[in-house]
Design a protein around this motif. Sequence first.
Motif, short mmCIF file in Angstrom:
data_model
loop_
_atom_site.label_atom_id
_atom_site.label_comp_id
_atom_site.label_asym_id
_atom_site.label_seq_id
_atom_site.Cartn_x
_atom_site.Cartn_y
_atom_site.Cartn_z
N ASN A 10 0.81 -1.23 0.00
CA ASN A 10 0.00 0.00 0.00
C ASN A 10 0.84 1.28 0.00
O ASN A 10 0.51 2.25 0.66
CB ASN A 10 -0.97 0.01 1.19
CG ASN A 10 -1.99 -1.09 1.11
OD1 ASN A 10 -2.37 -1.51 0.03
ND2 ASN A 10 -2.42 -1.57 2.24
N SER A 11 1.93 1.28 -0.72
CA SER A 11 2.78 2.49 -0.79
C SER A 11 3.17 2.79 -2.24
O SER A 11 4.33 3.05 -2.53
CB SER A 11 4.02 2.32 0.09
OG SER A 11 4.74 1.17 -0.30
N LYS A 44 -2.77 -2.31 -5.59
CA LYS A 44 -2.35 -3.48 -6.37
C LYS A 44 -2.54 -3.22 -7.86
O LYS A 44 -1.66 -3.53 -8.67
CB LYS A 44 -3.17 -4.70 -5.95
CG LYS A 44 -2.63 -6.01 -6.42
CD LYS A 44 -3.52 -7.18 -5.98
CE LYS A 44 -3.73 -7.20 -4.50
NZ LYS A 44 -4.49 -8.38 -4.04
N ASN A 45 -3.66 -2.64 -8.24
CA ASN A 45 -3.92 -2.32 -9.65
C ASN A 45 -2.93 -1.29 -10.18
O ASN A 45 -2.47 -1.40 -11.32
CB ASN A 45 -5.36 -1.84 -9.85
CG ASN A 45 -6.36 -2.94 -9.64
OD1 ASN A 45 -6.05 -4.13 -9.76
ND2 ASN A 45 -7.58 -2.56 -9.31
N VAL A 65 6.61 -9.73 -8.34
CA VAL A 65 6.17 -10.87 -7.54
C VAL A 65 4.92 -10.39 -6.79
O VAL A 65 4.96 -9.39 -6.08
CB VAL A 65 7.25 -11.31 -6.53
CG1 VAL A 65 6.73 -12.41 -5.63
CG2 VAL A 65 8.51 -11.73 -7.25
N LYS A 66 3.81 -11.11 -6.98
CA LYS A 66 2.56 -10.74 -6.31
C LYS A 66 2.25 -11.78 -5.23
O LYS A 66 1.90 -12.91 -5.55
CB LYS A 66 1.41 -10.66 -7.31
CG LYS A 66 1.60 -9.58 -8.35
CD LYS A 66 0.39 -9.40 -9.22
CE LYS A 66 0.28 -10.54 -10.22
NZ LYS A 66 -0.82 -10.35 -11.18
N ASN A 67 2.43 -11.40 -3.98
CA ASN A 67 2.14 -12.30 -2.88
C ASN A 67 0.64 -12.35 -2.61
O ASN A 67 -0.05 -11.35 -2.75
CB ASN A 67 2.88 -11.88 -1.61
CG ASN A 67 4.35 -12.14 -1.69
OD1 ASN A 67 4.81 -12.99 -2.44
ND2 ASN A 67 5.14 -11.38 -0.93
N SER A 68 0.16 -13.51 -2.20
CA SER A 68 -1.27 -13.70 -1.94
C SER A 68 -1.67 -13.20 -0.56
O SER A 68 -2.86 -13.12 -0.24
CB SER A 68 -1.63 -15.17 -2.07
OG SER A 68 -0.88 -15.95 -1.17
N GLU A 69 -0.69 -12.88 0.28
CA GLU A 69 -0.95 -12.30 1.59
C GLU A 69 0.26 -11.45 1.99
O GLU A 69 1.30 -11.50 1.35
CB GLU A 69 -1.24 -13.37 2.64
CG GLU A 69 -0.12 -14.35 2.88
CD GLU A 69 -0.50 -15.42 3.87
OE1 GLU A 69 -0.43 -15.15 5.09
OE2 GLU A 69 -0.87 -16.51 3.42
N ASN A 70 0.08 -10.65 3.04
CA ASN A 70 1.17 -9.82 3.51
C ASN A 70 2.08 -10.67 4.39
O ASN A 70 1.74 -11.01 5.52
CB ASN A 70 0.61 -8.62 4.29
CG ASN A 70 1.69 -7.64 4.69
OD1 ASN A 70 2.88 -7.96 4.67
ND2 ASN A 70 1.29 -6.46 5.04
N PHE A 71 3.25 -11.01 3.86
CA PHE A 71 4.20 -11.84 4.60
C PHE A 71 5.15 -11.02 5.47
O PHE A 71 6.07 -11.56 6.07
CB PHE A 71 5.02 -12.70 3.62
CG PHE A 71 4.19 -13.74 2.92
CD1 PHE A 71 3.70 -14.82 3.62
CD2 PHE A 71 3.89 -13.63 1.58
CE1 PHE A 71 2.93 -15.79 3.00
CE2 PHE A 71 3.12 -14.58 0.94
CZ PHE A 71 2.64 -15.67 1.65
N GLY A 72 4.97 -9.72 5.51
CA GLY A 72 5.81 -8.86 6.32
C GLY A 72 7.12 -8.52 5.63
O GLY A 72 7.33 -8.82 4.46
N TYR A 73 7.99 -7.88 6.37
CA TYR A 73 9.24 -7.37 5.80
C TYR A 73 10.39 -8.37 5.92
O TYR A 73 11.15 -8.56 5.01
CB TYR A 73 9.61 -6.05 6.49
CG TYR A 73 10.85 -5.41 5.92
CD1 TYR A 73 10.80 -4.78 4.68
CD2 TYR A 73 12.05 -5.47 6.58
CE1 TYR A 73 11.94 -4.20 4.14
CE2 TYR A 73 13.19 -4.88 6.05
CZ TYR A 73 13.12 -4.25 4.83
OH TYR A 73 14.24 -3.69 4.30
N ALA A 74 10.51 -8.98 7.06
CA ALA A 74 11.64 -9.86 7.31
C ALA A 74 11.44 -11.16 6.58
O ALA A 74 12.28 -11.82 6.12
CB ALA A 74 11.82 -10.12 8.78
#
Length: 74
Positions: A10-11, A44-45, A65-74
């Motif tokens: 979201n940035s 995303k769009n 790369v489009k992740n299906s969920e927010n896996f975080g930063y680390a």
Amino acid sequence: MINILLLNWNSFDDIEKCINQIFKSEFTRYRVILIDNNSDEIDKNKIVELFNKLKIKFEDKIYLVKNSENFGYA
């Protein structure tokens, strides 16, 4: 060859500015790997639209790369 990994959630505005600056560089031995951590639909769009536009001009320099969920930063 340098791999530049950009993680997005979201940035879009910050990512767009960053990518544009990278592609202005005189150094050419790099590729940008943009990872979207399941942003909201609007962001995303925008990311996919930017990627498609840049892929035409910089075909082997940018990957998405489009992740299906927010896996975080680390």
